[in-house]
Design an enzyme around this catalytic site. Structure first.
Site, PDB file in Angstrom:
ATOM      1  N   SER A 117       0.847  -1.190  -0.048  1.00 52.71           N
ATOM      2  CA  SER A 117       0.000   0.018   0.035  1.00 52.71           C
ATOM      3  C   SER A 117       0.971   1.295  -0.077  1.00 52.71           C
ATOM      4  CB  SER A 117      -0.790  -0.033   1.267  1.00 52.71           C
ATOM      5  OG  SER A 117      -1.926   0.839   1.150  1.00 52.71           O
ATOM      6  N   ASP A 247      -9.705  -5.834  -3.879  1.00 53.75           N
ATOM      7  CA  ASP A 247      -8.982  -5.220  -3.217  1.00 53.75           C
ATOM      8  C   ASP A 247      -9.130  -3.411  -3.435  1.00 53.75           C
ATOM      9  OD1 ASP A 247      -6.345  -3.766  -2.195  1.00 53.75           O
ATOM     10  OD2 ASP A 247      -5.260  -5.088  -3.321  1.00 53.75           O
ATOM     11  N   HIS A 274      -7.319  -6.453   0.143  1.00 59.92           N
ATOM     12  CA  HIS A 274      -6.146  -5.938   0.458  1.00 59.92           C
ATOM     13  C   HIS A 274      -5.071  -6.357   1.021  1.00 59.92           C
ATOM     14  CE1 HIS A 274      -4.242  -1.720   0.144  1.00 59.92           C
ATOM     15  NE2 HIS A 274      -4.351  -1.756   1.208  1.00 59.92           N
TER      16      HIS A 274
END
Length: 303
Positions: A117, A247, A274
């Site tokens: 991320s 996601d 995610h």
């Protein structure tokens, strides 16, 4: 929870920035002494989270890949700086901290990076801005190449949630209790579908959004109007892009990575959101190990 049998060491290292000394907490799984395997440095998300939720990746240390985790400055066990102005928090600050860690462990000549991320943003910016010759392989897990694409995706997904979640998310930290309740429901759908919700992941979120959390870094305008799309061609090392079918980093978010990075492979985990390292843990580790050690698989006639 880490399940590797590899030895673990932890500690803090000094980090000097703009004339002041801070401390970066680290945790190493495996042995960095023999140079036979390239270590993997793992960059956590947020900004503002901690390394804890990424600990499943220590599974790779069982395959003789040393794995280094650390808490970025301002977060968790590293130095907290609640009184710094927002201008203090820059991408270059976090890049300098990463370089300091690489130098501390004497691995700058040969290492790989996995950024999750926000950690993927940090990894990509480091690779583009500093062009490190020792960076062997890059993994961009559930990451983003521009804030506008991420914001578009988040808005789309929030719209699929019940009205109370939409309203709670809209409150933001102006109403922390309502926002946290809404965020928990959103995360259960699009961040991690593992049940029960991993305590390590809940802990990382509490470090920011909990009653005693520190949202300093999360509040910093690090990524306002940020984009790396027009610089992705400068990523010269082999790169693996990962996302989940549910996601927040939807396909349209990560597609610019695939379109613009010269040496790239893109894998979507069909049963994940995610955090595929929790949701499809075994397959995730197999994929990453194969990417990091292709010569081993070639020798075994697997690739």
């Amino acid at each position: 929870m880490a399940t590797t049998t590899a030895p673990m060491t932890e500690g803090v290292i000094p980090f000097t920035y703009e004339g002041e000394e801070y401390h970066t907490y680290y945790k190493v799984f495996g042995d960095l002494t023999p140079p036979t395997k390239t270590p993997l440095v793992v960059l956590h998300g947020g900004p503002g989270l901690s390394h804890d939720y990424l600990l499943p990746i220590s599974d790779l240390a069982s395959e003789s890949i040393p794995v280094i985790f650390y808490d970025q400055i301002g977060n968790s066990r590293s130095s907290h700086l609640r009184n710094k102005p927002s201008s203090f928090w820059t991408i270059d600050l976090f890049i300098d901290e990463l370089v300091n860690l690489l130098n501390r462990f004497s691995i700058r000549d040969s290492f790989s990076l996995l950024g999750h991320s926000w950690g993927g943003i940090l990894a990509a910016e480091y690779a583009v801005r500093r062009q490190p010759p020792g960076l062997r392989r890059l993994i961009l897990a559930d990451s983003l190449p521009s804030s506008s694409l991420w914001n578009k995706s988040t808005a789309q997904l929030i719209y699929t949630m019940p009205k109370e979640v939409q309203e709670g998310m809209a409150c933001g930290l102006k109403n922390p209790r309502r926002f946290k309740a809404a965020l928990a429901q959103f995360h259960a759908q699009y961040c991690c579908t593992t049940k029960p919700f991993p305590k390590e992941l809940a802990h990382s979120f509490d470090l920011v959004f909990g009653p005693h959390g520190d949202p300093t870094v999360a509040h910093a305008p690090l990524l306002k109007k940020w984009s790396i799309i027009d610089r992705l061609h400068l990523l010269r090392m082999p790169t693996l892009v990962i996302n989940g079918r549910k996601d927040i980093a939807q396909d349209f978010v990560v597609e610019p990575f695939f379109d613009n990075i010269p040496k790239v492979k893109w894998v979507t985990f069909e049963n994940s959101s995610h955090t595929p390292f929790w949701e499809e843990r075994e397959r995730f580790m197999q994929l990453v190990e194969r990417f990091l050690t292709p010569e081993s698989y070639a020798e075994r006639n697997i690739m």
